[in-house]
Design a protein around this motif. Structure first.
Motif, short mmCIF file in Angstrom:
data_model
loop_
_atom_site.label_atom_id
_atom_site.label_comp_id
_atom_site.label_asym_id
_atom_site.label_seq_id
_atom_site.Cartn_x
_atom_site.Cartn_y
_atom_site.Cartn_z
N GLN A 74 0.53 -1.21 0.00
CA GLN A 74 0.13 -0.14 0.05
C GLN A 74 0.78 1.25 -0.13
OE1 GLN A 74 -0.38 -2.57 2.20
NE2 GLN A 74 -2.31 -3.32 1.75
N ALA A 134 1.14 4.21 -3.09
CA ALA A 134 1.00 5.58 -2.70
C ALA A 134 2.33 6.23 -3.27
CB ALA A 134 0.67 6.03 -1.42
N LEU A 188 -5.28 10.52 -4.30
CA LEU A 188 -6.46 9.67 -4.49
C LEU A 188 -7.07 9.68 -5.51
CD1 LEU A 188 -8.35 8.04 -2.32
CD2 LEU A 188 -9.51 10.03 -2.03
N TYR A 199 -5.82 7.25 -8.05
CA TYR A 199 -6.04 5.73 -7.61
C TYR A 199 -7.18 5.25 -8.69
CZ TYR A 199 -2.92 4.75 -3.59
OH TYR A 199 -2.04 4.35 -2.89
N LYS A 252 -11.44 3.42 -5.06
CA LYS A 252 -10.45 3.82 -4.46
C LYS A 252 -10.43 3.63 -2.79
CE LYS A 252 -10.80 7.89 -7.53
NZ LYS A 252 -9.79 7.49 -8.59
N TYR A 254 -10.40 8.07 1.95
CA TYR A 254 -9.14 9.27 2.15
C TYR A 254 -8.64 9.27 3.38
CZ TYR A 254 -7.63 14.09 2.69
OH TYR A 254 -6.94 15.07 2.90
N LEU A 312 -5.83 6.60 2.95
CA LEU A 312 -4.59 6.87 2.33
C LEU A 312 -3.97 7.82 3.20
CD1 LEU A 312 -3.13 6.99 -0.27
CD2 LEU A 312 -4.85 8.69 -1.23
#
Length: 119
Positions: free
Chosen positions: A7, A11, A27, A30, A34, A37, A40
């Motif tokens: 992950q 990012a 975001l 992605y 998704k 928020y 992420l």
């Protein structure tokens, strides 16, 4: 340099592509579905803790820029893969992919050309 989770790596790849950026920018890159928020934001906070990104406060949010170049990350961790899985031999790694038909003869010729042009 600390290894990233899948992950975190996802990012970071986006951050390297679009920096400087905000969580909302990351975001937006992605694919669907998704992540939330907040998820992420936690991932990026971990990247900050691991010293991969630097935050800069702008108003009530943060803008992020990478502290580690993508090429440095790739070099560090590919070296580990070659060491751990291919007896520290890039030749063994290429041979593995050639035998597994993940790399074609044309690809190998192109790689050889690239190497020879660097000399």
């Amino acid at each position: 340099m600390e290894k990233l989770t899948i992950q975190e790596e996802e990012a970071m790849i986006v951050i390297w592509q679009i920096y400087p950026c905000y969580i909302k920018d990351i975001l937006a890159k992605y694919p669907d579905p998704k992540p939330p928020y907040t998820t992420l934001a936690s991932i990026v906070k971990n990247l900050e803790r691991k010293k991969y990104v630097k935050p800069r406060r702008t108003g009530n949010t943060y803008e992020y820029t990478p502290l580690i170049p993508e090429s440095e990350y790739k070099r560090t961790f590919m070296s580990g893969v070659v060491r751990d899985y291919f007896e520290n031999s890039y030749k063994e790694m290429v041979s593995f992919f050639a035998k597994d038909q993940k790399i074609s003869t044309d690809d190998l010729k192109e790689i050889i050309d690239m190497i020879e042009k660097k000399k």
